[in-house]
Design a protein around this motif. Sequence first.
Motif, PDB file in Angstrom:
ATOM      1  N   SER A  51       0.912  -1.201  -0.028  1.00  0.00           N
ATOM      2  CA  SER A  51      -0.016  -0.044   0.386  1.00  0.00           C
ATOM      3  C   SER A  51       0.825   1.397  -0.158  1.00  0.00           C
ATOM      4  N   PHE A  52       0.486   2.332  -0.636  1.00  0.00           N
ATOM      5  CA  PHE A  52       1.221   3.417  -0.669  1.00  0.00           C
ATOM      6  C   PHE A  52       0.497   4.571  -0.547  1.00  0.00           C
ATOM      7  N   GLN A  53       0.940   5.720  -0.030  1.00  0.00           N
ATOM      8  CA  GLN A  53       0.340   6.928   0.472  1.00  0.00           C
ATOM      9  C   GLN A  53       0.160   7.915  -0.806  1.00  0.00           C
ATOM     10  N   ARG A  54       1.199   7.925  -1.470  1.00  0.00           N
ATOM     11  CA  ARG A  54       1.292   8.881  -2.550  1.00  0.00           C
ATOM     12  C   ARG A  54       0.215   8.544  -3.721  1.00  0.00           C
ATOM     13  N   SER A  55      -0.171   9.550  -4.513  1.00  0.00           N
ATOM     14  CA  SER A  55      -1.122   9.311  -5.501  1.00  0.00           C
ATOM     15  C   SER A  55      -0.656   9.688  -6.697  1.00  0.00           C
ATOM     16  N   THR A  56       0.904  10.135  -6.959  1.00  0.00           N
ATOM     17  CA  THR A  56       1.380  10.364  -8.251  1.00  0.00           C
ATOM     18  C   THR A  56       2.602   9.689  -8.523  1.00  0.00           C
ATOM     19  N   GLU A  57       3.264  10.004  -7.747  1.00  0.00           N
ATOM     20  CA  GLU A  57       4.877   9.262  -8.134  1.00  0.00           C
ATOM     21  C   GLU A  57       5.089   8.286  -6.959  1.00  0.00           C
ATOM     22  N   ILE A  58       5.276   7.073  -7.438  1.00  0.00           N
ATOM     23  CA  ILE A  58       5.771   6.018  -6.309  1.00  0.00           C
ATOM     24  C   ILE A  58       6.952   5.378  -6.655  1.00  0.00           C
ATOM     25  N   SER A  89     -14.685   1.729  -3.613  1.00  0.00           N
ATOM     26  CA  SER A  89     -13.692   0.699  -3.805  1.00  0.00           C
ATOM     27  C   SER A  89     -12.584   1.080  -4.785  1.00  0.00           C
ATOM     28  N   TYR A  90     -11.788   0.265  -5.035  1.00  0.00           N
ATOM     29  CA  TYR A  90     -10.374   0.195  -5.914  1.00  0.00           C
ATOM     30  C   TYR A  90     -10.934  -0.070  -7.196  1.00  0.00           C
ATOM     31  N   ARG A  91      -9.968   0.520  -8.008  1.00  0.00           N
ATOM     32  CA  ARG A  91     -10.254   0.286  -9.662  1.00  0.00           C
ATOM     33  C   ARG A  91      -9.039  -0.328  -9.955  1.00  0.00           C
ATOM     34  N   LYS A  92      -8.923  -1.247 -11.012  1.00  0.00           N
ATOM     35  CA  LYS A  92      -7.823  -1.704 -11.518  1.00  0.00           C
ATOM     36  C   LYS A  92      -7.155  -0.826 -12.654  1.00  0.00           C
ATOM     37  N   TYR A  93      -5.708  -0.629 -12.472  1.00  0.00           N
ATOM     38  CA  TYR A  93      -5.118   0.274 -13.686  1.00  0.00           C
ATOM     39  C   TYR A  93      -4.373  -0.841 -14.554  1.00  0.00           C
ATOM     40  N   GLU A  94      -4.226  -0.410 -15.855  1.00  0.00           N
ATOM     41  CA  GLU A  94      -3.349  -0.970 -16.571  1.00  0.00           C
ATOM     42  C   GLU A  94      -2.082  -0.281 -16.934  1.00  0.00           C
ATOM     43  N   GLU A  95      -1.167  -1.029 -17.333  1.00  0.00           N
ATOM     44  CA  GLU A  95       0.200  -0.383 -17.606  1.00  0.00           C
ATOM     45  C   GLU A  95       0.239   0.191 -19.238  1.00  0.00           C
ATOM     46  N   CYS A  96       0.529   1.501 -19.087  1.00  0.00           N
ATOM     47  CA  CYS A  96       0.746   2.187 -20.628  1.00  0.00           C
ATOM     48  C   CYS A  96       2.170   2.198 -20.825  1.00  0.00           C
ATOM     49  N   VAL A  97       2.421   1.519 -22.037  1.00  0.00           N
ATOM     50  CA  VAL A  97       3.806   1.377 -22.630  1.00  0.00           C
ATOM     51  C   VAL A  97       3.630   2.507 -23.907  1.00  0.00           C
ATOM     52  N   ASP A  98       4.515   3.689 -23.428  1.00  0.00           N
ATOM     53  CA  ASP A  98       4.174   4.623 -24.395  1.00  0.00           C
ATOM     54  C   ASP A  98       4.698   4.249 -25.926  1.00  0.00           C
ATOM     55  N   PRO A 156      -4.359   5.378  -1.132  1.00  0.00           N
ATOM     56  CA  PRO A 156      -4.865   5.405  -2.609  1.00  0.00           C
ATOM     57  C   PRO A 156      -4.387   4.335  -3.445  1.00  0.00           C
ATOM     58  N   VAL A 157      -3.282   3.988  -3.232  1.00  0.00           N
ATOM     59  CA  VAL A 157      -2.797   2.767  -4.294  1.00  0.00           C
ATOM     60  C   VAL A 157      -2.233   1.678  -3.733  1.00  0.00           C
ATOM     61  N   LYS A 158      -2.504   0.522  -4.334  1.00  0.00           N
ATOM     62  CA  LYS A 158      -2.314  -0.803  -3.949  1.00  0.00           C
ATOM     63  C   LYS A 158      -1.672  -1.481  -5.116  1.00  0.00           C
ATOM     64  N   ILE A 159      -0.478  -2.018  -4.783  1.00  0.00           N
ATOM     65  CA  ILE A 159       0.310  -2.770  -5.838  1.00  0.00           C
ATOM     66  C   ILE A 159       0.644  -4.169  -5.360  1.00  0.00           C
ATOM     67  N   VAL A 160       0.021  -5.074  -5.989  1.00  0.00           N
ATOM     68  CA  VAL A 160       0.064  -6.789  -5.964  1.00  0.00           C
ATOM     69  C   VAL A 160       0.968  -7.114  -6.933  1.00  0.00           C
ATOM     70  N   ILE A 161       1.833  -8.261  -6.194  1.00  0.00           N
ATOM     71  CA  ILE A 161       2.985  -8.698  -6.880  1.00  0.00           C
ATOM     72  C   ILE A 161       2.697 -10.275  -6.839  1.00  0.00           C
TER      73      ILE A 161
END
Length: 703
Positions: free
Chosen positions: A288-295, A318-327, A368-373
């Motif tokens: 879990s992370f407290q920052r909402s922009t750069e982690i 609730s949380y929403r799932k985000y996908e990776e954007c490869v520019d 605001p952010v959760k990252i699952v590995i």
Amino acid sequence: MLSPKIMPQKTYAELMDENISKIPIYTDEWTNYNPSDPGITILENLSGAQIIQQNRMDEVTDDVKAKILKLLGYTPRKGKGARVYLEPEHVLERFFILADQRFMVGDMCFETNRPIEVVDSHITGIFNRTGEHSKDLSYVLDRNISMLARIFGKKPQAGSQLYIVMDKPLKPGEQGIIHIDVASDYGRNPFHEEQIGVFAQLKWECYCESGFIEMEVEDGTVGFLMDGELVFTQPSAPAALYEQDGIKGYVWRATLVHSEYDVAPALKHVSGFLFQVVQKETLAITHSFQRSTEICMKCNMLEDGYISVFAKEQKGSSYRKYEECVDDVYTELPVGRYYRKRKTGHGKAEFSFDKDAFGYAPANIKNPVKIVIYNEEMMRKYYLGDVYGYDNQEIKLPVGHVVTETFCVIARREDGEGGYLYDFLKPNKMDEKKMSYYLYENEGKIVIHDAGDYVGASLFIGSVAVVAGEDGNVRKGNTFISAEIDESITFSNPTKGVGGSYQETLEQVRRRFISEMNTPQTAVIEEDYEKLVKNTPGLCIGKARAWRDDDRNEVQVAVMPKLEQEFPKMSDVYLRILDRYLERKRLLSTSIRILQPVYVPVNVSGKVYVKPHLKNCDLIIHETVVRELDYIHGTRNFGEPLRFDKVFHALDTLECVSYVYELNIEPAKAEYVSTEGADLYPAKNCLFYPGRITIEVLTATNV
């Protein structure tokens, strides 16, 4: 009820026949045994009720037993991974170990719980100073040397000092952990926190430019009386080089301020600097992370590459799932829930969210952010099933022996707009709106007690780690291997693993309940006093015997400490600790007196004929007599009689002995001993020991 006695099952007819056959035993007035008799009718009803009650009693389920134990305050203890301290060797410069870094011993996995900076400082010397004399004890740093180091001398006195010397200093505020192996703890009982400093008080200092200044130290050895760790916190002032009395380096110094040691501290080995790992294998983890922009994320599992990112877009949602954007893939940035990831090193990555570019981003709220590995195995098995809503729905997990503290599931629900909502749910939590479920660690399953608003939701593993129970309590001296760390650096554990266990079974909880119920908390009978004395925290107790003295109207307890003295006596410290401890355990109307042991030598003389051609007969005979007379080191307790026939039998049955011709046993002091025939009866606080043994050993010629 916890241990129901299953009675032999009988049919109704058998029980009735048995009951009717017993009527004449109790009365001769009842003579009508026909079914028409009202008494027989009553007996039939009672027999039927007995059959029904017995069947009910025999059906005590595990669930009922668990609830009864819970009412008594006993619930299953959770499983835990063993804790082990590792000592790195051949470290030439500082380096970082990431969180969840794996260290392997065979097939068993140990992990770090947090990022660790491994220091390049080494302990180069151990010195003591008693009075004007100093002594180099640095040999305790070598595992191959078994000499003991009495760090404060044979009779520790206030003012004695111990120096720990390092080649490089620690940073201000940095911690350094050292493990101490003591020569022997003499069967010492674990200390209570309130007893810290009862035998000795140490003042720890660090040498800085202004001289020695006090430093904070957590002493797990209780003044070097037990194996354990010393955790040093370097003071805020920088350490300075110390060069005096043949000592050169960066120094931590312990000064003995107060000394009432029952045993002079003696060290076998000193290891340092150490860091802790825990036996567990993380298969999936949620950060879990407290920052909402750069982690910025540091986790060794990032190398596995199976990542899911979730974010909250408003408070209370609730949380929403985000996908990776490869520019590089897109000619024009898409609108939607996306994040960018940039790898910055081994086990390191940066995650960023851009609402202006994608239209969605985490809100500036708590977590605001959760990252699952996931690792590769769990990525294939992370889907658990759907929630149907019926009572006690069971869902099998892909693994067993799960650690409750690490576990959570992700519940996915439809939002009614073609998307999904995600919630992270911990086990054993009660919430009216959220799904409540119980985790069965050993079996590897969850049972949903109340689905709440999650009927129809799909469940996924959010975080899970498994342990190996008591197998994780590895012996000391193992070599630990980590694939991601320079192979020139080796890791070993100078102390064995501790604390590893699986979750308690219901039977183990029941046994713990019975054991604790049988452990005296208040002394009533003599055995209670003896058990309490032998388990007095912080003391080394060899023998104890309690009895009631009716003349004095008190309970008397004779106690022999288990120390290195030839004839151990209790010090004033021992008497104070015992008196304070028993005072809290006694009945209000009971008076207690603690007695020192009295030692009485027993002399033995006689004549023994041995078989010819056998060697060392005199030595064997002497050792046998000593063993029979030695109450101090033997199994006999205070006041136990020394029976002539047992000593005679012990000699007469020796393989080398033909026959015992003459045997005399008498106490050297008659004050504490009474006799009955040839048997000796010591006083209740008296222990015998071998006195003068003069046995003439002759060879039997007629054998």
